[in-house]
Design a protein around this motif. Structure first.
Motif, short mmCIF file in Angstrom:
data_model
loop_
_atom_site.label_atom_id
_atom_site.label_comp_id
_atom_site.label_asym_id
_atom_site.label_seq_id
_atom_site.Cartn_x
_atom_site.Cartn_y
_atom_site.Cartn_z
N GLU A 252 -19.69 -3.54 -17.32
CA GLU A 252 -18.52 -4.37 -17.09
C GLU A 252 -18.86 -5.83 -16.81
O GLU A 252 -19.91 -6.15 -16.26
N GLU A 318 -9.85 -7.02 -8.49
CA GLU A 318 -10.86 -7.06 -9.56
C GLU A 318 -10.21 -6.94 -10.94
O GLU A 318 -9.27 -6.18 -11.11
N ALA A 320 -11.78 -6.35 -14.77
CA ALA A 320 -13.06 -6.07 -15.44
C ALA A 320 -12.87 -5.78 -16.91
O ALA A 320 -11.95 -5.06 -17.30
N GLU A 342 -15.08 3.81 -15.25
CA GLU A 342 -14.81 2.37 -15.19
C GLU A 342 -15.76 1.58 -16.08
O GLU A 342 -15.46 0.46 -16.48
N HIS A 347 -10.78 -2.23 -16.80
CA HIS A 347 -10.11 -1.71 -15.61
C HIS A 347 -9.70 -2.85 -14.68
O HIS A 347 -10.10 -4.00 -14.85
N ASP A 382 -10.80 1.22 -8.33
CA ASP A 382 -10.79 0.86 -9.75
C ASP A 382 -9.97 1.89 -10.52
O ASP A 382 -10.10 3.09 -10.29
ZN ZN Z 1 -15.43 -2.78 -11.89
#
Ligand code: ZN
Ligand code: ZN
Length: 412
Positions: A252, A318, A320, A342, A347, A382
């Motif tokens: 990621e 977050e 990503a 993830e 995500h 996540d």
């Molecule tokens: Zn992440």
């Protein structure tokens, strides 16, 4: 499996030498479920090989934790023992590295009262504030890696006999962490990290103001990015200059959204195993950064626990990017484990943001981070939103629109 011994040793060495980049004389906190104690021993060996000062083991059994949630006296879920605060904080404060290995039954806590989970998390908020910050801000090196356990393997490969399911999960994990048994995983990781670094640099140079996500699930979400945001990928670095890889595998490239700048609707693309329960078929309606509406076809009470555990758990922390066409995603396996799922899909996370995602963030106080638009919460969950038809358009501060993702993959 061919070469299993060699692969296990190579995996342990990879986690110590690349994951943590453990330094001579550094202490190692090693956390593992008892089912994975043999592998933890290999990690301890690899740590002492590079001159580790002391390996401090933290072994536990998820079945005992489950029994506690089901049967312990009700008041203990509002308490947090002082010795535990010391254990979680003091070694890290003194500069120890932390390695967490293991695997879990994704539904180990099914049937547990979600209120007990929420209260236990809230009781840990203040006592663990300092240790959370030491890890979230990368003040100390940390690494998380997964190992198969039978209950997890059977969930991932339903219908397979236990032994076969375990072998298949081992194969998938070794492939995801680029281990073949030839002793060259460290070199392969260096190449992989260099590729991610180049893409991260391209994103940082574009300095997007916002990203607009759409796909056929119904996602239509605009995510503003804070001024001075930084994309991170692969490696992180402590203030003392120790370069480490916090997640293995990792595919990621991520940054933090502007806390109050997320608007629209977002649909989960995969089920989520959170707090030992599965949440599936869910979506969020988001207004000015806050989740104002949510619904799950399965496990809605655990989704409620997740987004309501504290005031800011219902804001995002977050963003990503992971191509739909990538090593883990091409395996076509639903892992029911965030570390793998993830790294197979784009995500978002609701809850805490990483200080490394803003210029100078590692040196900022919590108040300063929040003033720069980063969210702060005891939650960091996540959930996967990437699909084969995901489109992401970036808008620069000059108003230029640039495709970031077309048909699920990087267009940059
Ligand atoms: Zn992440
Ligand atoms: Zn995350």
């Amino acid at each position: 499996m061919e070469n299993k011994e060699a692969k296990l040793k190579e995996y342990a060495r990879l986690l110590i030498e690349v994951g943590l980049n453990l330094q001579k004389g550094q202490t190692l906190m090693l956390s593992s479920p008892v089912e994975c104690a043999d592998f933890a021993l290999l990690c301890a060996d690899a740590a002492y090989d590079v001159g580790c000062r002391e390996v401090v083991p933290d072994l536990f059994d998820m079945r005992l934790i489950r029994e506690k949630y089901l049967r312990a006296a009700d008041e203990i879920f509002d308490e947090f023992p002082e010795w535990k605060r010391h254990f979680e904080t003091d070694y890290a404060e003194a500069g120890a590295a932390s390695l967490s290995v293991g695997g879990y039954d994704p539904e180990i806590l099914s049937g547990v009262d979600p209120d007990r989970l929420t209260r236990a998390d809230r009781a840990s908020e203040k006592p663990l504030e300092r240790s959370r910050h030491l890890y979230m801000a990368n003040i100390v090196p940390w690494c998380i890696a997964s190992l198969p356990v039978p209950a997890w393997a059977k969930k991932v490969f339903p219908g397979c006999p236990e032994e076969e399911a375990m072998e298949k999960l081992w194969d998938a994990i070794f492939a995801a962490v680029r281990i073949t048994g030839d002793g060259k995983a460290v070199e392969r990781w260096k190449e992989h990290l260099a590729v991610m670094e180049a893409r991260k640099n391209r994103l940082n140079a574009l300095r997007f103001k916002s990203l607009h996500y759409t796909n056929s699930l119904g996602t239509d979400l605009t995510v503003e990015l804070p001024e001075g945001h930084l994309w991170a990928a692969g490696t992180s670095v402590t203030p003392k200059g120790q370069v480490f890889v916090a997640n293995m595998p990792t595919e990621e490239i991520f940054t933090a959204p502007l806390k109050t700048g997320v608007n629209g609707v977002v649909y989960a693309a995969l089920p989520l195993s959170d707090s030992g329960n599965i949440i599936d078929g869910f979506h969020f309606v988001v207004k000015d950064g806050r989740i104002v509406e949510y619904h799950a076809e399965k496990g809605e009470e655990f989704l409620r626990h997740a987004v309501e555990v504290d005031e800011n758990a219902s804001y995002f922390g977050e963003v990503a990017l992971v191509p739909y066409d990538s090593v883990i995603s091409n395996m076509g396996i639903l892992f029911y484990g965030s570390l793998f799922d993830e790294n197979a899909r784009c995500h978002l996370a609701f809850g805490d943001a990483y200080p490394e995602c803003i210029e100078g963030g590692q040196d900022m106080s919590q108040e300063e981070l929040q003033a720069h638009g980063l969210n702060h919460s005891i939650q960091h969950c996540d959930f996967m939103i990437g699909t084969a038809d995901l489109s992401i358009i970036g808008t620069t501060h000059e108003g230029e629109e640039i495709p970031v993702f077309v048909n699920g993959n990087f267009a940059l």
